[in-house]
Enzyme design. Structure first.
Site, PDB file in Angstrom:
ATOM      1  N   TYR A   1      11.176   3.837  12.592  1.00 38.55           N
ATOM      2  CA  TYR A   1      10.193   4.884  12.352  1.00 38.55           C
ATOM      3  C   TYR A   1      10.412   6.154  13.171  1.00 38.55           C
ATOM      4  O   TYR A   1      10.006   7.237  12.757  1.00 38.55           O
ATOM      5  CB  TYR A   1       8.789   4.345  12.653  1.00 38.55           C
ATOM      6  CG  TYR A   1       8.501   3.036  11.963  1.00 38.55           C
ATOM      7  CD1 TYR A   1       8.584   2.922  10.573  1.00 38.55           C
ATOM      8  CD2 TYR A   1       8.151   1.902  12.693  1.00 38.55           C
ATOM      9  CE1 TYR A   1       8.326   1.720   9.938  1.00 38.55           C
ATOM     10  CE2 TYR A   1       7.881   0.700  12.066  1.00 38.55           C
ATOM     11  CZ  TYR A   1       7.977   0.612  10.690  1.00 38.55           C
ATOM     12  OH  TYR A   1       7.722  -0.583  10.048  1.00 38.55           O
TER      13      TYR A   1
ATOM     14  N   LYS B   1      -6.512   2.874   6.548  1.00 38.01           N
ATOM     15  CA  LYS B   1      -7.627   2.208   7.219  1.00 38.01           C
ATOM     16  C   LYS B   1      -7.233   0.764   7.557  1.00 38.01           C
ATOM     17  O   LYS B   1      -6.400   0.173   6.871  1.00 38.01           O
ATOM     18  CB  LYS B   1      -8.885   2.269   6.344  1.00 38.01           C
ATOM     19  CG  LYS B   1      -8.757   1.557   4.986  1.00 38.01           C
ATOM     20  CD  LYS B   1      -8.935   0.063   5.106  1.00 38.01           C
ATOM     21  CE  LYS B   1      -8.279  -0.676   4.011  1.00 38.01           C
ATOM     22  NZ  LYS B   1      -8.082  -2.124   4.294  1.00 38.01           N
TER      23      LYS B   1
ATOM     24  N   ARG C   1      11.103  -1.010   8.900  1.00 36.08           N
ATOM     25  CA  ARG C   1      11.845  -1.814   9.893  1.00 36.08           C
ATOM     26  C   ARG C   1      13.197  -2.233   9.348  1.00 36.08           C
ATOM     27  O   ARG C   1      14.193  -2.250  10.076  1.00 36.08           O
ATOM     28  CB  ARG C   1      11.026  -3.056  10.262  1.00 36.08           C
ATOM     29  CG  ARG C   1       9.818  -2.796  11.128  1.00 36.08           C
ATOM     30  CD  ARG C   1       9.108  -4.096  11.445  1.00 36.08           C
ATOM     31  NE  ARG C   1       8.691  -4.791  10.226  1.00 36.08           N
ATOM     32  CZ  ARG C   1       8.255  -6.048  10.190  1.00 36.08           C
ATOM     33  NH1 ARG C   1       8.213  -6.752  11.317  1.00 36.08           N
ATOM     34  NH2 ARG C   1       7.878  -6.599   9.050  1.00 36.08           N
TER      35      ARG C   1
ATOM     36  N   ILE D   1       0.825  -1.203   0.000  1.00 36.72           N
ATOM     37  CA  ILE D   1       0.000   0.000   0.000  1.00 36.72           C
ATOM     38  C   ILE D   1       0.860   1.254   0.000  1.00 36.72           C
ATOM     39  O   ILE D   1       0.475   2.297  -0.561  1.00 36.72           O
ATOM     40  CB  ILE D   1      -0.978  -0.013   1.197  1.00 36.72           C
ATOM     41  CG1 ILE D   1      -2.114   0.984   0.978  1.00 36.72           C
ATOM     42  CG2 ILE D   1      -0.272   0.242   2.509  1.00 36.72           C
ATOM     43  CD1 ILE D   1      -3.096   0.569  -0.082  1.00 36.72           C
ATOM     44  N   ALA D   2       2.047   1.183   0.613  1.00 35.72           N
ATOM     45  CA  ALA D   2       2.957   2.326   0.598  1.00 35.72           C
ATOM     46  C   ALA D   2       3.420   2.628  -0.822  1.00 35.72           C
ATOM     47  O   ALA D   2       3.568   3.790  -1.215  1.00 35.72           O
ATOM     48  CB  ALA D   2       4.154   2.054   1.504  1.00 35.72           C
TER      49      ALA D   2
ATOM     50  N   HIS E   1      -1.039   0.543  14.126  1.00 29.05           N
ATOM     51  CA  HIS E   1      -1.534   1.877  13.813  1.00 29.05           C
ATOM     52  C   HIS E   1      -1.677   2.763  15.046  1.00 29.05           C
ATOM     53  O   HIS E   1      -1.325   3.940  15.015  1.00 29.05           O
ATOM     54  CB  HIS E   1      -2.882   1.784  13.101  1.00 29.05           C
ATOM     55  CG  HIS E   1      -2.784   1.283  11.697  1.00 29.05           C
ATOM     56  ND1 HIS E   1      -3.883   1.168  10.866  1.00 29.05           N
ATOM     57  CD2 HIS E   1      -1.723   0.861  10.966  1.00 29.05           C
ATOM     58  CE1 HIS E   1      -3.494   0.705   9.692  1.00 29.05           C
ATOM     59  NE2 HIS E   1      -2.201   0.491   9.731  1.00 29.05           N
TER      60      HIS E   1
ATOM     61  N   ASP F   1      -9.444  -6.032   7.028  1.00 24.25           N
ATOM     62  CA  ASP F   1      -8.646  -5.844   5.827  1.00 24.25           C
ATOM     63  C   ASP F   1      -9.495  -5.376   4.646  1.00 24.25           C
ATOM     64  O   ASP F   1      -9.116  -4.438   3.945  1.00 24.25           O
ATOM     65  CB  ASP F   1      -7.942  -7.151   5.462  1.00 24.25           C
ATOM     66  CG  ASP F   1      -6.660  -6.924   4.700  1.00 24.25           C
ATOM     67  OD1 ASP F   1      -5.762  -6.268   5.254  1.00 24.25           O
ATOM     68  OD2 ASP F   1      -6.560  -7.378   3.544  1.00 24.25           O
TER      69      ASP F   1
END
Length: 322
Positions: free
Chosen positions: A57, A96, A36, A14-15, A78, A177
């Site tokens: 992060y 989301k 990571r 998704i990134a 999240h 998901d």
């Protein structure tokens, strides 16, 4: 500041989608990525010509060149990562579901309010022009009063104890998901939570749900039939059905078009002509909010995110009853 300087937390699938569409948002630029694995972050940065990459992060969140962060890690991370980013003073767009419980949702939205730092859930579907056009048709009364909503989202994902989608530790399962999308589309068009729910679920060998069907009664003669699955590909369309017509939205979760019908005749249609995958609309809207000094989105509000969590908790509470 003419552009919001974005950093991405996570370097997964998704990134990549978010990074590819950044080029189509005129008020945003991607300046940093953290993962990571430092090698993964460095490769991600090379691929998208990002100036800074970080192992982990925290360094990204403390970077003075970053105005806002997009959190693209597994669901269970999240909450903590949103808290860290808000405490660092960074505006947050979190993929989301924003968090994995109503309790966590209360915590992060309260912190955002107390800190005066922008926070929004990345329900990108709500920012898509095709979805907004469909809502405009409904608001104009072109299909009459909404009576039914049908929506489903599912793709076959073979069971694996080591796969993220089935990992209990990573808040796996098809509801968080994929199932959040049908729930969200019903919320978008009906504007309220269901009065009653009936749920049928199937569980994978490790107890994680891999197929869910929901019948949601919204009162006022409106009902929604919603489904999500890891066991098979569903149609992945949404139908908004009124007394005088209906709206069909193919692949509604990433919709680029919609059509308006009276009985069997298509009387209107819309296509957005997008350049990217569709994330550019969310990126542009959120960046505009941040540049304007807003503390929350007018599209996906904290109340909306809380509604998603409450409905999903009600759905999950019925998993063991079937």
């Amino acid at each position: 500041m003419n552009k919001v300087r974005w950093g991405i937390i996570g370097a997964g699938r998704i990134a990549h989608s978010f990074a590819r569409d950044m080029q189509y948002a005129e008020n945003a630029e991607l300046v940093a990525v953290g993962a990571r694995n430092g090698d993964s972050a460095a490769e991600f940065a090379r691929q998208y010509a990002i100036e800074k990459s970080f192992t982990g992060y925290q360094a990204l969140m403390l970077c003075e060149d970053v105005d806002a962060v997009y959190i693209a890690t597994p669901h269970n991370f999240h909450c903590a990562q949103t808290i860290d980013a808000l405490n660092a003073g960074k505006a947050v767009l979190c993929e989301k579901p924003l968090v994995i419980s109503a309790v966590e949702c209360t915590e992060v939205t309260a912190l955002s309010r107390d800190k005066g730092v922008y926070l929004v859930e990345g329900m990108w579907t709500w920012f898509l022009p095709a979805i907004q056009q469909a809502k405009q048709w409904v608001d104009e009364g072109r299909i009459g009063r909404v009576r039914h909503i049908k929506a489903d989202f599912g793709y076959p994902i073979p069971f694996s104890n080591s796969g993220r989608e089935y990992d209990i530790r990573l808040a796996g399962g098809c509801l968080l998901d994929m199932g959040i999308y049908p729930i969200a589309i019903a919320q978008y068009f009906l504007g309220r939570e269901p009065d009653e729910l009936s749920v049928h679920s199937h569980l994978a060998p490790n107890g994680v749900e891999d197929d869910v069907v929901i019948v949601a009664d919204y009162g006022r003669d409106a009902i929604a039939t919603l489904a999500t699955s890891f066991r098979c590909k569903l149609q992945n369309w949404a139908y908004i059905i009124g007394e005088e017509g209906y709206i069909a939205i193919p692949d509604f979760w990433r919709a680029d078009r919609c059509s308006l019908y009276q009985l069997d005749e298509c009387i209107d249609s819309f296509s957005d002509g997008r350049k990217g995958l569709g994330f550019e609309y969310e990126i542009s809207a959120v960046s505009a909010d941040i540049l304007a000094g807003k503390k929350q989105s007018d599209v996906v509000t904290p109340e909306v995110s809380m509604a998603f969590q409450r409905v999903m908790e009600r759905v999950k509470s019925q998993f063991s009853q079937r």
